[in-house]
Design a protein around this motif. Structure first.
Motif, mmCIF file in Angstrom:
data_model
loop_
_atom_site.group_PDB
_atom_site.id
_atom_site.type_symbol
_atom_site.label_atom_id
_atom_site.label_comp_id
_atom_site.label_asym_id
_atom_site.label_seq_id
_atom_site.Cartn_x
_atom_site.Cartn_y
_atom_site.Cartn_z
ATOM 1 N N VAL A 104 33.348 -0.134 52.747
ATOM 2 C CA VAL A 104 32.671 -0.167 54.290
ATOM 3 C C VAL A 104 33.142 1.080 54.932
ATOM 4 O O VAL A 104 32.236 1.869 55.441
ATOM 5 N N TYR A 105 34.162 1.464 54.634
ATOM 6 C CA TYR A 105 34.738 2.697 55.441
ATOM 7 C C TYR A 105 33.960 3.999 54.707
ATOM 8 O O TYR A 105 33.740 4.845 55.505
ATOM 9 N N GLU A 106 34.101 3.884 53.235
ATOM 10 C CA GLU A 106 33.477 4.915 52.686
ATOM 11 C C GLU A 106 31.931 5.319 52.902
ATOM 12 O O GLU A 106 31.246 6.193 52.651
ATOM 13 N N ALA A 107 31.318 4.092 53.402
ATOM 14 C CA ALA A 107 30.034 4.187 53.661
ATOM 15 C C ALA A 107 29.255 4.863 54.998
ATOM 16 O O ALA A 107 28.221 5.125 55.382
ATOM 17 N N VAL A 108 30.316 4.981 55.836
ATOM 18 C CA VAL A 108 30.211 5.632 57.367
ATOM 19 C C VAL A 108 30.790 7.075 57.262
ATOM 20 O O VAL A 108 31.519 7.454 56.716
ATOM 21 N N PRO A 109 29.944 7.859 58.195
ATOM 22 C CA PRO A 109 30.454 9.429 58.457
ATOM 23 C C PRO A 109 32.006 9.368 58.792
ATOM 24 O O PRO A 109 32.391 8.664 59.768
ATOM 25 N N SER A 110 32.769 10.194 58.124
ATOM 26 C CA SER A 110 34.148 10.300 58.519
ATOM 27 C C SER A 110 34.958 9.117 58.050
ATOM 28 O O SER A 110 36.355 9.352 58.080
ATOM 29 N N GLY A 111 34.409 8.091 57.543
ATOM 30 C CA GLY A 111 35.350 6.936 57.365
ATOM 31 C C GLY A 111 35.983 7.162 55.869
ATOM 32 O O GLY A 111 37.310 6.481 56.214
#
Length: 298
Positions: A104-111
């Motif tokens: 989930v974090y890897e899927a969003v910008p800057s995540g």
């Protein structure tokens, strides 16, 4: 003794439940801000089993995360009892952590950048709930930003909404604490619903509706501004009906209770907007994007 986050954070964080007379009460404690985030954790021998090699390749080497599923007594306090996880649930639990948190974090910008910088050094899997000597039950804990403990992993069932949401609440609540530990709370956050915070040790006397009327997503959120911050983020991430329950105004209010709920929702909206602005500024992550990524897989 070192202070802990026992689920959902400024002192030990813990979800506990009192069972008696037909009453189930969820309790949460938190973590101290001054606890160190870079605490050194104990290392283990080189991996030898297929599972340990998988963990080492995909979690320890990749993200610096140690996965603890043995020696469970090392991760509970004196007077607590817990069962270890079954070996065959460890890999499915790792897949859950990967899908519902890391990816989930890897899927969003800057995540991904933020995640890799602040990911806790340890994830601990416990087979059941943590049973305390005083009759309470701890549902999940975290330790000073360095460790998150998942409980009841032997009951793993991603189709069980209650079980899955409990795990998501745990991880997103605890990870949210890292934001205020590093970048404090949004300016003026504590003042938005200042009169609604509970006196020490009394938040568990509130009902969900009473908390909502005060402008909080849960009774535990009233226990401190830090817990309020983390709870609001966790509920925003995990709850599909967040807007209907905590933001959208009820139409045609004819009772004082309805008007109080609507007033509470205005306070939650004000806090949520402050959190989202602060989160984006301090982490580069847009919470709307993060929520969308979570909800897309629920």
């Amino acid at each position: 003794m070192k202070e802990l986050f026992k689920y959902i954070i400024t002192k030990p964080v813990a979800w506990k439940s009192w069972v008696g007379s037909g009453l189930l009460l969820l309790v949460v404690t938190s973590c101290f801000e001054e606890d160190k985030l870079d605490e050194t954790v104990k290392t283990e021998d080189d991996p030898t089993t297929t599972l340990d090699i998988y963990i080492d390749d995909n979690f320890t080497q990749e993200y610096g995360i140690a996965i603890r599923y043995r020696y469970v007594d090392n991760f509970v306090e004196v007077g607590q009892s817990v069962t270890p996880p079954k070996l065959d649930v460890v890999r499915p639990m790792l897949d859950l952590v990967d899908k519902y948190w890391i990816e989930v974090y890897e899927a969003v910008p800057s995540g991904e950048t933020y995640f890799r910088r602040y990911v806790p050094a340890e994830l601990v899997f416990l087979g059941g709930l943590i049973y305390n000597g005083d009759g309470t039950v701890t549902l999940g804990t975290a330790d000073a930003g360095a460790r998150i403990v998942f409980t009841d992993v032997n009951s793993i069932d991603v189709n069980d909404d209650e079980w899955l949401l409990r795990q998501l609440h745990t991880v997103y609540h605890e990870f949210a604490h890292i934001v205020h530990q590093n970048d404090k709370l949004p300016t003026g956050f504590e003042e938005i619903a200042a009169s609604g915070y509970s006196s020490a040790g009394s938040w568990f006397n509130l009902t969900d509706e009473e908390a909502l009327e005060r402008g909080f997503v849960s009774p535990y959120a009233t226990s401190s501004p830090n817990e309020d911050f983390a709870e609001t983020i966790a509920f925003y991430m995990a709850e599909a009906d967040f807007f209907d329950t905590y933001i959208n105004q009820e139409d045609n209010c004819t009772t004082a209770a309805c008007e109080e709920r609507n007033q509470g929702r205005l306070l939650i909206l004000e806090k949520l907007n402050a959190i989202k602005e602060h989160y984006l500024k301090s982490t580069g992550v847009d919470l709307d994007d993060l929520r969308a990524a979570v909800q897309a897989i629920l």
